[in-house]
Design an enzyme around this catalytic site. Structure first.
Site, PDB file in Angstrom:
ATOM      1  CB  THR A 138      98.833  14.965 -13.883  1.00  8.70           C
ATOM      2  OG1 THR A 138      98.056  16.107 -14.219  1.00  8.70           O
ATOM      3  CG2 THR A 138      99.334  15.160 -12.459  1.00  8.70           C
ATOM      4  CG  ASP A 139      98.565  19.188 -17.355  1.00  4.62           C
ATOM      5  OD1 ASP A 139      97.886  18.702 -16.424  1.00  4.62           O
ATOM      6  OD2 ASP A 139      98.054  19.802 -18.317  1.00  4.62           O
ATOM      7  CD  GLU A 140      95.242  18.757 -12.265  1.00  7.65           C
ATOM      8  OE1 GLU A 140      95.195  18.988 -11.051  1.00  7.65           O
ATOM      9  OE2 GLU A 140      94.260  18.452 -12.939  1.00  7.65           O
ATOM     10  CE1 TYR A 163      95.617  13.170  -9.474  1.00 11.22           C
ATOM     11  CE2 TYR A 163      95.645  15.315 -10.558  1.00 11.22           C
ATOM     12  CZ  TYR A 163      95.808  13.940 -10.608  1.00 11.22           C
ATOM     13  OH  TYR A 163      96.183  13.327 -11.786  1.00 11.22           O
ATOM     14  CE  LYS A 167      99.821  11.219 -10.840  1.00  7.13           C
ATOM     15  NZ  LYS A 167      99.747   9.746 -11.084  1.00  7.13           N
TER      16      LYS A 167
HETATM   17  P1  NAD Z   1      90.926   6.792 -12.902  1.00  5.82           P
HETATM   18  O1  NAD Z   1      90.520   7.384 -11.598  1.00  5.82           O
HETATM   19  O2  NAD Z   1      89.931   6.654 -13.989  1.00  5.82           O
HETATM   20  O3  NAD Z   1      91.518   5.323 -12.650  1.00  5.82           O
HETATM   21  C1  NAD Z   1      92.379   5.021 -11.578  1.00  5.82           C
HETATM   22  C2  NAD Z   1      92.457   3.517 -11.429  1.00  5.82           C
HETATM   23  O4  NAD Z   1      93.349   3.223 -10.339  1.00  5.82           O
HETATM   24  C3  NAD Z   1      91.107   2.867 -11.083  1.00  5.82           C
HETATM   25  O5  NAD Z   1      90.900   1.711 -11.861  1.00  5.82           O
HETATM   26  C4  NAD Z   1      91.238   2.523  -9.608  1.00  5.82           C
HETATM   27  O6  NAD Z   1      90.480   1.386  -9.224  1.00  5.82           O
HETATM   28  C5  NAD Z   1      92.741   2.249  -9.497  1.00  5.82           C
HETATM   29  N1  NAD Z   1      93.227   2.450  -8.124  1.00  5.82           N
HETATM   30  C6  NAD Z   1      92.988   3.524  -7.317  1.00  5.82           C
HETATM   31  N2  NAD Z   1      93.570   3.337  -6.113  1.00  5.82           N
HETATM   32  C7  NAD Z   1      94.213   2.141  -6.171  1.00  5.82           C
HETATM   33  C8  NAD Z   1      95.005   1.412  -5.250  1.00  5.82           C
HETATM   34  N3  NAD Z   1      95.239   1.867  -4.020  1.00  5.82           N
HETATM   35  N4  NAD Z   1      95.538   0.228  -5.638  1.00  5.82           N
HETATM   36  C9  NAD Z   1      95.280  -0.260  -6.889  1.00  5.82           C
HETATM   37  N5  NAD Z   1      94.518   0.375  -7.793  1.00  5.82           N
HETATM   38  C10 NAD Z   1      93.998   1.571  -7.453  1.00  5.82           C
HETATM   39  O7  NAD Z   1      92.191   7.616 -13.363  1.00  5.82           O
HETATM   40  P2  NAD Z   1      92.670   8.037 -14.834  1.00  5.82           P
HETATM   41  O8  NAD Z   1      92.021   9.303 -15.178  1.00  5.82           O
HETATM   42  O9  NAD Z   1      92.568   6.867 -15.725  1.00  5.82           O
HETATM   43  O10 NAD Z   1      94.209   8.368 -14.528  1.00  5.82           O
HETATM   44  C11 NAD Z   1      95.190   7.341 -14.590  1.00  5.82           C
HETATM   45  C12 NAD Z   1      96.545   7.949 -14.295  1.00  5.82           C
HETATM   46  O11 NAD Z   1      96.844   8.959 -15.243  1.00  5.82           O
HETATM   47  C13 NAD Z   1      96.642   8.621 -12.924  1.00  5.82           C
HETATM   48  O12 NAD Z   1      97.922   8.356 -12.403  1.00  5.82           O
HETATM   49  C14 NAD Z   1      96.468  10.106 -13.231  1.00  5.82           C
HETATM   50  O13 NAD Z   1      97.124  10.891 -12.273  1.00  5.82           O
HETATM   51  C15 NAD Z   1      97.122  10.196 -14.592  1.00  5.82           C
HETATM   52  N6  NAD Z   1      96.622  11.274 -15.474  1.00  5.82           N
HETATM   53  C16 NAD Z   1      95.269  11.404 -15.720  1.00  5.82           C
HETATM   54  C17 NAD Z   1      94.833  12.381 -16.617  1.00  5.82           C
HETATM   55  C18 NAD Z   1      93.369  12.555 -16.952  1.00  5.82           C
HETATM   56  O14 NAD Z   1      93.014  13.513 -17.643  1.00  5.82           O
HETATM   57  N7  NAD Z   1      92.470  11.677 -16.512  1.00  5.82           N
HETATM   58  C19 NAD Z   1      95.772  13.225 -17.220  1.00  5.82           C
HETATM   59  C20 NAD Z   1      97.123  13.074 -16.936  1.00  5.82           C
HETATM   60  C21 NAD Z   1      97.537  12.071 -16.072  1.00  5.82           C
HETATM   61  O1  DAU Z   2      95.430  18.075 -16.344  1.00  4.48           O
HETATM   62  C1  DAU Z   2      95.381  16.712 -16.104  1.00  4.48           C
HETATM   63  C2  DAU Z   2      94.336  16.402 -15.059  1.00  4.48           C
HETATM   64  O2  DAU Z   2      93.061  16.578 -15.673  1.00  4.48           O
HETATM   65  C3  DAU Z   2      94.459  15.000 -14.478  1.00  4.48           C
HETATM   66  O3  DAU Z   2      95.681  14.894 -13.794  1.00  4.48           O
HETATM   67  C4  DAU Z   2      93.299  14.712 -13.522  1.00  4.48           C
HETATM   68  O4  DAU Z   2      93.374  13.372 -13.059  1.00  4.48           O
HETATM   69  C5  DAU Z   2      92.000  14.916 -14.269  1.00  4.48           C
HETATM   70  O5  DAU Z   2      90.899  14.710 -13.407  1.00  4.48           O
HETATM   71  C6  DAU Z   2      91.946  16.318 -14.867  1.00  4.48           C
HETATM   72  O6  DAU Z   2      91.838  17.319 -13.818  1.00  4.48           O
HETATM   73  P1  DAU Z   2      90.863  18.587 -13.950  1.00  4.48           P
HETATM   74  O7  DAU Z   2      90.566  19.086 -12.599  1.00  4.48           O
HETATM   75  O8  DAU Z   2      91.387  19.561 -14.950  1.00  4.48           O
HETATM   76  O9  DAU Z   2      89.574  17.842 -14.612  1.00  4.48           O
HETATM   77  P2  DAU Z   2      88.005  17.996 -14.337  1.00  4.48           P
HETATM   78  O10 DAU Z   2      87.311  17.234 -15.416  1.00  4.48           O
HETATM   79  O11 DAU Z   2      87.648  17.692 -12.929  1.00  4.48           O
HETATM   80  O12 DAU Z   2      87.752  19.542 -14.576  1.00  4.48           O
HETATM   81  C7  DAU Z   2      88.060  20.159 -15.819  1.00  4.48           C
HETATM   82  C8  DAU Z   2      87.757  21.638 -15.692  1.00  4.48           C
HETATM   83  O13 DAU Z   2      86.336  21.805 -15.593  1.00  4.48           O
HETATM   84  C9  DAU Z   2      88.332  22.274 -14.451  1.00  4.48           C
HETATM   85  O14 DAU Z   2      88.699  23.621 -14.748  1.00  4.48           O
HETATM   86  C10 DAU Z   2      87.165  22.264 -13.459  1.00  4.48           C
HETATM   87  C11 DAU Z   2      85.959  22.428 -14.360  1.00  4.48           C
HETATM   88  N1  DAU Z   2      84.718  21.747 -13.932  1.00  4.48           N
HETATM   89  C12 DAU Z   2      84.787  20.449 -13.550  1.00  4.48           C
HETATM   90  C13 DAU Z   2      83.653  19.771 -13.172  1.00  4.48           C
HETATM   91  C14 DAU Z   2      83.730  18.317 -12.723  1.00  4.48           C
HETATM   92  C15 DAU Z   2      83.506  22.431 -13.999  1.00  4.48           C
HETATM   93  O15 DAU Z   2      83.443  23.608 -14.380  1.00  4.48           O
HETATM   94  N2  DAU Z   2      82.382  21.750 -13.631  1.00  4.48           N
HETATM   95  C16 DAU Z   2      82.387  20.448 -13.205  1.00  4.48           C
HETATM   96  O16 DAU Z   2      81.316  19.886 -12.857  1.00  4.48           O
END
Ligand code: NAD
Ligand code: DAU
Length: 357
Positions: A138-140, A163, A167
Site C-alpha cells: 500500500t501507499d500508506e 495497519y 504493512k
Molecule cells: P480485504 O480486507 O478486502 O481482503 C483481505 C483478504 O485476506 C480476505 O479475503 C481475508 O479473508 C484474507 N485474510 C485475512 N487474514 C488472513 C489470514 N490470516 N490468512 C489467510 N487469509 C487471510 O483487503 P483488500 O482491500 O482486498 O486488500 C488486499 C491487499 O491489498 C492487502 O494486502 C492490502 O494491504 C493491499 N492494498 C489494499 C488497497 C485498498 O485500497 N483496498 C490499496 C493498496 C493495497
Molecule cells: O491507500 C491505500 C489504503 O486505502 C489501503 O492500504 C487500505 O487497505 C484501504 O482500506 C484504504 O485505506 P483508507 O484508510 O484510506 O480507506 P478508508 O476507506 O477507510 O478511508 C478513506 C478516507 O475516508 C480516509 O481519509 C478516512 C475517511 N473516512 C472513512 C470512513 C470509513 C470517512 O471520512 N468516513 C468513514 O466512514
C-alpha cells in the site's frame, strides 16, 4: 491441457484478491490458480461465484499465520509463484485491534516467505518458470503528504497507523529476504482502490450503502483528507503486468493520478446516487454527517506511478467518472451481496459450496 505454472494467490476471497483471481483464472488457462484464504469477515467466496467451477481454479481455506499448515501446503504443492494479498486491511480496525494486524500482516508474511524460500531452493522437477514471490502493498507505508508532492518508490517509509506499520514491516521483510537469501521478489504499493465487491466498511461502499438506505454518511473530521482513487480492475491489471514483466527486487507504485478531498468525493457520490435513485438533486447530501476524526488521520496520499507507466506501459483504463458509475451500478444491482456481507450470511456461502466436496 496440462498446467505450466502453479500460482498461489493469498487473500483471493477479499476485495482486490477476488479481482486478481478472476483475471488470472480467465486470462491464463495454462496456469493452475490456487486461492488461499482464511475467510475472515472480509473474505467472501460469493465474490468468486463466476470463477469457482473453472478447471484451473482451486480454493484452499487456511490461515497464513499457521506456520505448520503453510509449510505442509508448500511442501505438497510446490508452487512456482506466490501473489500475496492476504492481510488485515482496515485502518480503523487496526486502531482498535493492532495485534490481528501484526499476526496476519507480519507473521503471516514471514511464514509465506520461509515456505517460499524452501520451495525456491528445492523446486518441483516439472517447474518451467523461475520462482517469484510478489508482495502486494500500500501507499500508506510512505506516511502522509502535505498539500503538495507525490509518493515515489524512493520516498522514505514513515508509517503512522498500526495497519501501515504492519504493512511497512512486511515490505521490509520481503526486501530483506531478497537481499539476504536472494529470494526472487517483486512488490507494488498502490493507492486507494474502489470498485465492485468492496467491503462496506470502507468509505465509498459504506457511503453508497448508507445513501441507498437513507442513513447518515459519516465524514471524519472536516472531510479535508485527500486520497488518490484507482479502479480495482486497473490495479488487477497492474498486478498482472508487474507479475509478468516486473524486474526482480524492484517495487512499483500504482495510483490513479486522481486525488479527491473526502468531502468532495462524497458530494459527487451523493449527486450520482440522487440520479440513480431518481431523487431530487441535493437529497442525499443531507445525509452527510461530520463525526469525530480518525486518530492520527493521514492528511493526503498521492502516487507518482511514472515508473510503472514508463517502464512497463501501464495506464488506468477508465476515468473516475466511468469507474464510479460502474461501481454504483454494481452495488445497486447486487443488493443480496450487500445484505449478505452486512449480516454475515456469506459464511453460509462457504458451507453451501464446499461442505459436500
Ligand atoms: P480485504 O480486507 O478486502 O481482503 C483481505 C483478504 O485476506 C480476505 O479475503 C481475508 O479473508 C484474507 N485474510 C485475512 N487474514 C488472513 C489470514 N490470516 N490468512 C489467510 N487469509 C487471510 O483487503 P483488500 O482491500 O482486498 O486488500 C488486499 C491487499 O491489498 C492487502 O494486502 C492490502 O494491504 C493491499 N492494498 C489494499 C488497497 C485498498 O485500497 N483496498 C490499496 C493498496 C493495497
Ligand atoms: O491507500 C491505500 C489504503 O486505502 C489501503 O492500504 C487500505 O487497505 C484501504 O482500506 C484504504 O485505506 P483508507 O484508510 O484510506 O480507506 P478508508 O476507506 O477507510 O478511508 C478513506 C478516507 O475516508 C480516509 O481519509 C478516512 C475517511 N473516512 C472513512 C470512513 C470509513 C470517512 O471520512 N468516513 C468513514 O466512514
Amino acid at each position: 491441457m496440462p498446467f505450466n505454472r502453479k500460482i498461489l494467490i493469498t487473500g483471493g476471497a477479499g476485495f482486490i484478491g477476488s479481482h486478481v483471481v478472476r483475471r488470472f483464472v480467465k486470462n491464463y488457462p495454462q496456469y493452475h490458480i490456487f486461492n488461499l484464504d482464511k475467510l475472515t469477515y472480509a473474505g467472501n467466496l460469493e465474490n468468486l461465484k463466476d470463477t469457482s467451477e473453472a478447471s484451473n481454479y482451486t480454493f484452499i481455506r487456511g490461515d497464513i499465520v499457521d506456520q505448520t499448515f503453510i509449510d505442509e501446503l508448500f511442501a505438497v504443492e510446490k508452487f512456482d509463484a506466490v501473489i500475496h494479498l492476504a492481510a488485515e486491511s482496515h485502518v480503523d480496525r487496526s486502531i482498535t485491534n493492532p495485534l490481528d494486524f501484526i499476526m496476519t500482516n507480519i507473521v503471516g508474511t514471514v511464514n509465506l516467505l520461509n515456505a517460499a524460500k524452501s520451495v525456491w531452493q528445492n523446486p518441483n522437477s516439472q517447474s518451467q518458470t523461475p520462482f517469484l514471490f510478489y508482495h502486494v502493498s500500500t501507499d500508506e507505508v510512505y506516511g502522509s503528504l502535505g498539500k503538495t508532492g507525490l509518493f515515489k518508490e524512493s520516498t522514505p517509509y514513515d508509517p503512522r497507523s498500526p495497519y501501515s506499520a504492519s504493512k511497512a514491516s512486511s515490505d521490509h521483510l520481503v526486501m530483506a529476504y531478497h537481499h539476504t537469501y536472494k529470494l526472487p521478489v517483486v512488490m507494488s504499493n498502490c493507492s486507494n482502490n474502489y470498485g465492485s465487491h468492496h467491503f462496506p466498511e470502507k468509505l465509498i461502499p459504506l457511503a453508497i450503502n448508507n445513501i441507498k438506505n437513507n442513513k447518515p454518511v459519516p465524514v471524519y473530521g472536516k472531510g479535508e483528507n485527500v486520497r488518490d482513487w484507482l479502479f480495482v480492475e486497473d490495479h488487477a491489471a497492474a498486478i498482472d503486468l508487474i507479475f509478468h514483466k516486473g524486474k526482480i527486487g524492484e517495487t512499483y507504485n500504482v495510483g490513479g493520478n486522481n486525488e479527491w478531498k473526502n468531502i468532495d468525493l462524497i458530494k459527487l457520490l451523493c449527486d450520482v446516487m440522487d440520479k440513480k435513485l431518481n431523487r431530487e438533486r441535493g437529497t442525499s447530501e443531507k445525509l452527510i454527517t461530520y463525526v469525530t476524526d480518525r486518530p492520527g488521520h493521514d492528511l493526503r496520499y498521492a502516487i507518482d506511478s511514472s515508473k510503472l507507466q514508463n517502464e512497463l506501459g501501464w495506464k488506468p483504463s477508465v476515468t473516475f467518472e466511468q469507474g464510479l458509475e460502474k461501481t454504483v451500478n454494481w452495488f445497486l444491482a447486487n443488493e443480496e451481496w450487500l445484505n449478505n456481507v452486512t449480516s454475515g450470511n456469506y459464511q453460509h456461502y462457504y458451507e453451501k459450496m464446499y461442505s459436500n466436496r
